[in-house]
Design an enzyme around this catalytic site. Structure first.
Site, PDB file in Angstrom:
ATOM      1  N   SER A 117       0.832  -1.206   0.000  1.00 60.74           N
ATOM      2  CA  SER A 117       0.000   0.000   0.000  1.00 60.74           C
ATOM      3  C   SER A 117       0.863   1.250   0.000  1.00 60.74           C
ATOM      4  CB  SER A 117      -0.858   0.048   1.268  1.00 60.74           C
ATOM      5  OG  SER A 117      -1.667  -1.073   1.365  1.00 60.74           O
ATOM      6  N   HIS A 138      -1.161  -3.076  -7.344  1.00 63.93           N
ATOM      7  CA  HIS A 138      -1.869  -2.723  -6.114  1.00 63.93           C
ATOM      8  C   HIS A 138      -3.373  -2.894  -6.301  1.00 63.93           C
ATOM      9  CE1 HIS A 138      -3.043   0.491  -2.956  1.00 63.93           C
ATOM     10  NE2 HIS A 138      -2.867  -0.673  -2.366  1.00 63.93           N
ATOM     11  N   GLU A 150      -3.827  -0.584  -9.512  1.00 63.76           N
ATOM     12  CA  GLU A 150      -2.779   0.386  -9.856  1.00 63.76           C
ATOM     13  C   GLU A 150      -1.555  -0.422 -10.299  1.00 63.76           C
ATOM     14  OE1 GLU A 150      -3.334   4.279  -7.012  1.00 63.76           O
ATOM     15  OE2 GLU A 150      -2.708   2.464  -5.994  1.00 63.76           O
ATOM     16  N   ASN A 188      -3.905   5.786  -2.223  1.00 64.04           N
ATOM     17  CA  ASN A 188      -3.587   5.983  -0.805  1.00 64.04           C
ATOM     18  C   ASN A 188      -3.039   7.368  -0.500  1.00 64.04           C
ATOM     19  OD1 ASN A 188      -4.640   3.605   0.059  1.00 64.04           O
ATOM     20  ND2 ASN A 188      -2.733   2.462  -0.131  1.00 64.04           N
TER      21      ASN A 188
HETATM   22  N1  CAA Z   1     -15.946 -11.006  -1.856  1.00 61.76           N
HETATM   23  C1  CAA Z   1     -16.717 -11.123  -2.938  1.00 61.76           C
HETATM   24  N2  CAA Z   1     -17.824 -10.377  -3.164  1.00 61.76           N
HETATM   25  C2  CAA Z   1     -18.154  -9.494  -2.214  1.00 61.76           C
HETATM   26  C3  CAA Z   1     -17.400  -9.318  -1.038  1.00 61.76           C
HETATM   27  C4  CAA Z   1     -16.242 -10.119  -0.888  1.00 61.76           C
HETATM   28  N3  CAA Z   1     -15.452 -10.010   0.182  1.00 61.76           N
HETATM   29  N4  CAA Z   1     -17.992  -8.357  -0.292  1.00 61.76           N
HETATM   30  C5  CAA Z   1     -19.070  -7.938  -0.978  1.00 61.76           C
HETATM   31  N5  CAA Z   1     -19.172  -8.618  -2.129  1.00 61.76           N
HETATM   32  C6  CAA Z   1     -20.172  -8.430  -3.181  1.00 61.76           C
HETATM   33  C7  CAA Z   1     -21.526  -8.853  -2.719  1.00 61.76           C
HETATM   34  O1  CAA Z   1     -21.738 -10.220  -2.983  1.00 61.76           O
HETATM   35  C8  CAA Z   1     -22.451  -7.962  -3.539  1.00 61.76           C
HETATM   36  O2  CAA Z   1     -22.603  -8.482  -4.843  1.00 61.76           O
HETATM   37  P1  CAA Z   1     -24.006  -8.212  -5.672  1.00 61.76           P
HETATM   38  O3  CAA Z   1     -24.155  -6.722  -5.768  1.00 61.76           O
HETATM   39  O4  CAA Z   1     -23.747  -8.864  -6.989  1.00 61.76           O
HETATM   40  O5  CAA Z   1     -25.068  -8.857  -4.863  1.00 61.76           O
HETATM   41  C9  CAA Z   1     -21.653  -6.664  -3.679  1.00 61.76           C
HETATM   42  O6  CAA Z   1     -20.279  -7.015  -3.442  1.00 61.76           O
HETATM   43  C10 CAA Z   1     -22.125  -5.645  -2.685  1.00 61.76           C
HETATM   44  O7  CAA Z   1     -22.032  -6.246  -1.409  1.00 61.76           O
HETATM   45  P2  CAA Z   1     -23.104  -6.088  -0.251  1.00 61.76           P
HETATM   46  O8  CAA Z   1     -24.470  -5.857  -0.819  1.00 61.76           O
HETATM   47  O9  CAA Z   1     -22.945  -7.205   0.733  1.00 61.76           O
HETATM   48  O10 CAA Z   1     -22.602  -4.827   0.558  1.00 61.76           O
HETATM   49  P3  CAA Z   1     -22.355  -3.361   0.085  1.00 61.76           P
HETATM   50  O11 CAA Z   1     -23.303  -2.926  -0.955  1.00 61.76           O
HETATM   51  O12 CAA Z   1     -22.245  -2.603   1.349  1.00 61.76           O
HETATM   52  O13 CAA Z   1     -20.904  -3.415  -0.611  1.00 61.76           O
HETATM   53  C11 CAA Z   1     -18.579  -3.177  -0.505  1.00 61.76           C
HETATM   54  C12 CAA Z   1     -19.778  -3.923   0.043  1.00 61.76           C
HETATM   55  C13 CAA Z   1     -18.373  -3.518  -1.975  1.00 61.76           C
HETATM   56  C14 CAA Z   1     -17.382  -3.645   0.307  1.00 61.76           C
HETATM   57  C15 CAA Z   1     -18.833  -1.629  -0.366  1.00 61.76           C
HETATM   58  O14 CAA Z   1     -19.222  -1.329   0.959  1.00 61.76           O
HETATM   59  C16 CAA Z   1     -17.625  -0.791  -0.715  1.00 61.76           C
HETATM   60  O15 CAA Z   1     -17.348  -0.552  -1.880  1.00 61.76           O
HETATM   61  N6  CAA Z   1     -16.913  -0.323   0.322  1.00 61.76           N
HETATM   62  C17 CAA Z   1     -15.696   0.510   0.131  1.00 61.76           C
HETATM   63  C18 CAA Z   1     -14.511  -0.398  -0.116  1.00 61.76           C
HETATM   64  C19 CAA Z   1     -13.257   0.380  -0.350  1.00 61.76           C
HETATM   65  O16 CAA Z   1     -13.188   1.605  -0.278  1.00 61.76           O
HETATM   66  N7  CAA Z   1     -12.175  -0.365  -0.622  1.00 61.76           N
HETATM   67  C20 CAA Z   1     -10.847   0.201  -0.799  1.00 61.76           C
HETATM   68  C21 CAA Z   1     -10.103   0.099   0.493  1.00 61.76           C
HETATM   69  S1  CAA Z   1      -8.505   0.856   0.405  1.00 61.76           S
HETATM   70  C22 CAA Z   1      -7.553  -0.298  -0.285  1.00 61.76           C
HETATM   71  O17 CAA Z   1      -7.950  -1.385  -0.582  1.00 61.76           O
HETATM   72  C23 CAA Z   1      -6.131   0.109  -0.572  1.00 61.76           C
HETATM   73  C24 CAA Z   1      -5.133   0.006   0.491  1.00 61.76           C
HETATM   74  O18 CAA Z   1      -3.942  -0.102   0.139  1.00 61.76           O
HETATM   75  C25 CAA Z   1      -5.456   0.094   1.941  1.00 61.76           C
HETATM   76  P1  NAD Z   2      -3.366  -9.406   6.430  1.00 62.61           P
HETATM   77  O1  NAD Z   2      -2.823  -9.125   7.784  1.00 62.61           O
HETATM   78  O2  NAD Z   2      -4.819  -9.695   6.270  1.00 62.61           O
HETATM   79  O3  NAD Z   2      -2.589 -10.635   5.764  1.00 62.61           O
HETATM   80  C1  NAD Z   2      -1.206 -10.719   5.685  1.00 62.61           C
HETATM   81  C2  NAD Z   2      -0.864 -12.192   5.609  1.00 62.61           C
HETATM   82  O4  NAD Z   2       0.524 -12.310   5.302  1.00 62.61           O
HETATM   83  C3  NAD Z   2      -1.078 -12.932   6.940  1.00 62.61           C
HETATM   84  O5  NAD Z   2      -1.962 -13.995   6.719  1.00 62.61           O
HETATM   85  C4  NAD Z   2       0.323 -13.433   7.319  1.00 62.61           C
HETATM   86  O6  NAD Z   2       0.345 -14.720   7.867  1.00 62.61           O
HETATM   87  C5  NAD Z   2       0.996 -13.448   5.974  1.00 62.61           C
HETATM   88  N1  NAD Z   2       2.449 -13.372   6.070  1.00 62.61           N
HETATM   89  C6  NAD Z   2       3.221 -12.711   6.933  1.00 62.61           C
HETATM   90  N2  NAD Z   2       4.516 -12.901   6.664  1.00 62.61           N
HETATM   91  C7  NAD Z   2       4.563 -13.689   5.611  1.00 62.61           C
HETATM   92  C8  NAD Z   2       5.609 -14.247   4.858  1.00 62.61           C
HETATM   93  N3  NAD Z   2       6.889 -13.988   5.140  1.00 62.61           N
HETATM   94  N4  NAD Z   2       5.255 -15.031   3.827  1.00 62.61           N
HETATM   95  C9  NAD Z   2       3.941 -15.276   3.535  1.00 62.61           C
HETATM   96  N5  NAD Z   2       2.925 -14.782   4.234  1.00 62.61           N
HETATM   97  C10 NAD Z   2       3.241 -14.003   5.245  1.00 62.61           C
HETATM   98  O7  NAD Z   2      -2.943  -8.171   5.524  1.00 62.61           O
HETATM   99  P2  NAD Z   2      -3.593  -7.658   4.161  1.00 62.61           P
HETATM  100  O8  NAD Z   2      -4.630  -6.655   4.505  1.00 62.61           O
HETATM  101  O9  NAD Z   2      -3.940  -8.830   3.310  1.00 62.61           O
HETATM  102  O10 NAD Z   2      -2.368  -6.848   3.533  1.00 62.61           O
HETATM  103  C11 NAD Z   2      -1.346  -7.514   2.799  1.00 62.61           C
HETATM  104  C12 NAD Z   2      -0.618  -6.499   1.938  1.00 62.61           C
HETATM  105  O11 NAD Z   2      -1.547  -5.877   1.038  1.00 62.61           O
HETATM  106  C13 NAD Z   2       0.059  -5.367   2.714  1.00 62.61           C
HETATM  107  O12 NAD Z   2       1.223  -4.991   2.030  1.00 62.61           O
HETATM  108  C14 NAD Z   2      -0.995  -4.256   2.640  1.00 62.61           C
HETATM  109  O13 NAD Z   2      -0.432  -2.975   2.794  1.00 62.61           O
HETATM  110  C15 NAD Z   2      -1.527  -4.473   1.233  1.00 62.61           C
HETATM  111  N6  NAD Z   2      -2.886  -3.961   0.983  1.00 62.61           N
HETATM  112  C16 NAD Z   2      -3.849  -4.067   1.956  1.00 62.61           C
HETATM  113  C17 NAD Z   2      -5.131  -3.606   1.677  1.00 62.61           C
HETATM  114  C18 NAD Z   2      -6.243  -3.699   2.686  1.00 62.61           C
HETATM  115  O14 NAD Z   2      -7.296  -3.068   2.483  1.00 62.61           O
HETATM  116  N7  NAD Z   2      -6.114  -4.460   3.757  1.00 62.61           N
HETATM  117  C19 NAD Z   2      -5.432  -3.091   0.411  1.00 62.61           C
HETATM  118  C20 NAD Z   2      -4.423  -3.026  -0.576  1.00 62.61           C
HETATM  119  C21 NAD Z   2      -3.136  -3.468  -0.260  1.00 62.61           C
END
Ligand code: CAA
Ligand code: NAD
Length: 291
Positions: A117, A138, A150, A188
């Site tokens: 991330s 990503h 990405e 991010n």
């Molecule tokens: N796996 C597969 N399908 C899933 C799922 C999962 N884990 N979670 C939800 N779905 C599907 C559902 O089956 C549903 O499908 P249909 O529309 O075909 O029925 C659809 O997604 C919508 O789900 P729900 O009706 O249960 O719930 P919702 O409408 O609240 O949507 C959500 C759930 C898609 C997660 C929505 O809340 C959402 O878009 N949330 C924001 C998520 C977001 O911002 N993600 C980015 C996070 S940041 C990141 O990832 C980067 C990083 O590096 C940290």
């Molecule tokens: P998580 O904590 O759910 O899972 C991480 C997994 O990695 C754990 O199951 C752990 O056992 C495993 N692990 C640790 N060390 C390891 C190793 N040496 N070899 C193999 N497996 C190992 O974390 P996550 O949310 O899946 O995040 C994983 C990566 O994806 C991070 O780099 C995070 O920044 C990135 N990411 C996370 C998100 C998010 O929304 N959570 C979204 C995009 C990218």
């Protein structure tokens, strides 16, 4: 490209493995031990079952996907993969150590990608002898649902390898955007300060957990409020990301709020831990925490 290796079967690794197997690739997922592997594979199986129940996937296709998936705790089993997608914890040393080992195990043509991330891809690539065959891929949580990927190019990524990764992301059913190797890439850079500001708003008593979340859902049309999204992403992961981004930019907006640090110290890592800003004892009815 025929065979994909996925490192880590957590929130992201399980979703990445699912989309790879769905797209027709033989997919092998590596975890650190059998317990984590089972937990991740069970999450993946539940996601496929849900898709079958909803009529989005046929039972035959599900069986075919299952046939393309395998799990392992050995890095050796990834030796004949054409591409490696790394999704282990957000820790530079662990990622470098893992890629360094894989560099010796995998064939020279294998392309390495990180789902980090916030870490710098070029820094990870220097643990290998193949920075030219190293990129960022990503994905977003939940991977089977979110349409974006990405594709990150470092200053050393071979342009042909980069193009291959853009095509690969597209083959996985995602819309690929191009990003440079700048900390946090595009999403991010914009999302993380917003999420951290929501915690600061809570700390400063601007509103309650529910009111902050409802404000952004109902006032701005976001699918989830920021505190729900933080629980969904994982508070530990967000904490690691904020430290890495603050270290890079030295700007207050990337700094971890004290409450986030304390919640992570307490192990309240969000939905995956059963507790974060909400209590998930009943996952269908999260209850806002009282601090
Ligand atoms: N796996 C597969 N399908 C899933 C799922 C999962 N884990 N979670 C939800 N779905 C599907 C559902 O089956 C549903 O499908 P249909 O529309 O075909 O029925 C659809 O997604 C919508 O789900 P729900 O009706 O249960 O719930 P919702 O409408 O609240 O949507 C959500 C759930 C898609 C997660 C929505 O809340 C959402 O878009 N949330 C924001 C998520 C977001 O911002 N993600 C980015 C996070 S940041 C990141 O990832 C980067 C990083 O590096 C940290
Ligand atoms: P998580 O904590 O759910 O899972 C991480 C997994 O990695 C754990 O199951 C752990 O056992 C495993 N692990 C640790 N060390 C390891 C190793 N040496 N070899 C193999 N497996 C190992 O974390 P996550 O949310 O899946 O995040 C994983 C990566 O994806 C991070 O780099 C995070 O920044 C990135 N990411 C996370 C998100 C998010 O929304 N959570 C979204 C995009 C990218």
């Amino acid at each position: 490209m025929k065979k994909v290796g996925v490192l880590g079967c957590g929130l992201m690794g399980s979703g990445i493995a699912e989309v790879c197997a769905k797209a027709g690739y033989a997919t092998v997922v590596r975890e650190v031990d059998e317990g984590f592997l089972k937990k991740g594979m069970d999450r993946l199986a539940r996601s496929l079952s849900k898709a079958v129940e909803k009529g989005k996937l046929s039972a035959e296709d599900r069986a075919a996907i299952g046939g393309r998936l395998s799990g392992t705790t050995s890095l050796e089993e990834l030796k004949d993969c054409d591409v490696i997608l790394e999704a282990i914890v957000e820790n530079l040393d662990l990622k470098k150590e893992t890629f360094g080992t894989l560099d010796r195990v995998c064939k020279p043509e294998t392309i390495f990608c990180s789902n980090t991330s916030s870490l710098t891809i070029i820094e990870m690539s220097m643990a290998t002898k193949r920075p030219d065959r190293f990129a960022g891929l990503h994905f977003f949580n939940p991977v089977p649902v979110m349409r974006l990927v990405e594709v990150v190019k470092t200053i050393a990524t071979d342009p042909a390898v980069y193009q291959e990764m853009v095509a690969f992301g597209t083959k996985l059913g995602k819309i690929a955007v191009r990003a440079n190797d700048s900390t946090g890439f595009i999403v991010n850079r914009l999302l993380v300060p917003y999420l951290l500001d929501a915690i600061r708003a809570l700390e400063q008593g601007v509103g309650s957990i529910e009111d902050i979340d409802n404000s952004m859902k109902l006032g701005c049309g976001h699918p989830m409020g920021p505190l729900t999204l933080l629980d969904f992403v994982g508070l530990d992961t967000t904490y690691f990301i904020s430290q890495i981004m603050f270290d890079e930019f030295k700007e207050q907006r990337f700094a971890a709020p004290p409450l986030l640090k304390r919640m992570v110290l307490a192990g309240w890592n969000g939905r995956k831990a059963g507790r974060g800003f909400y209590d998930y004892s009943d996952p269908q009815k999260p209850v806002p925490q009282k601090f």
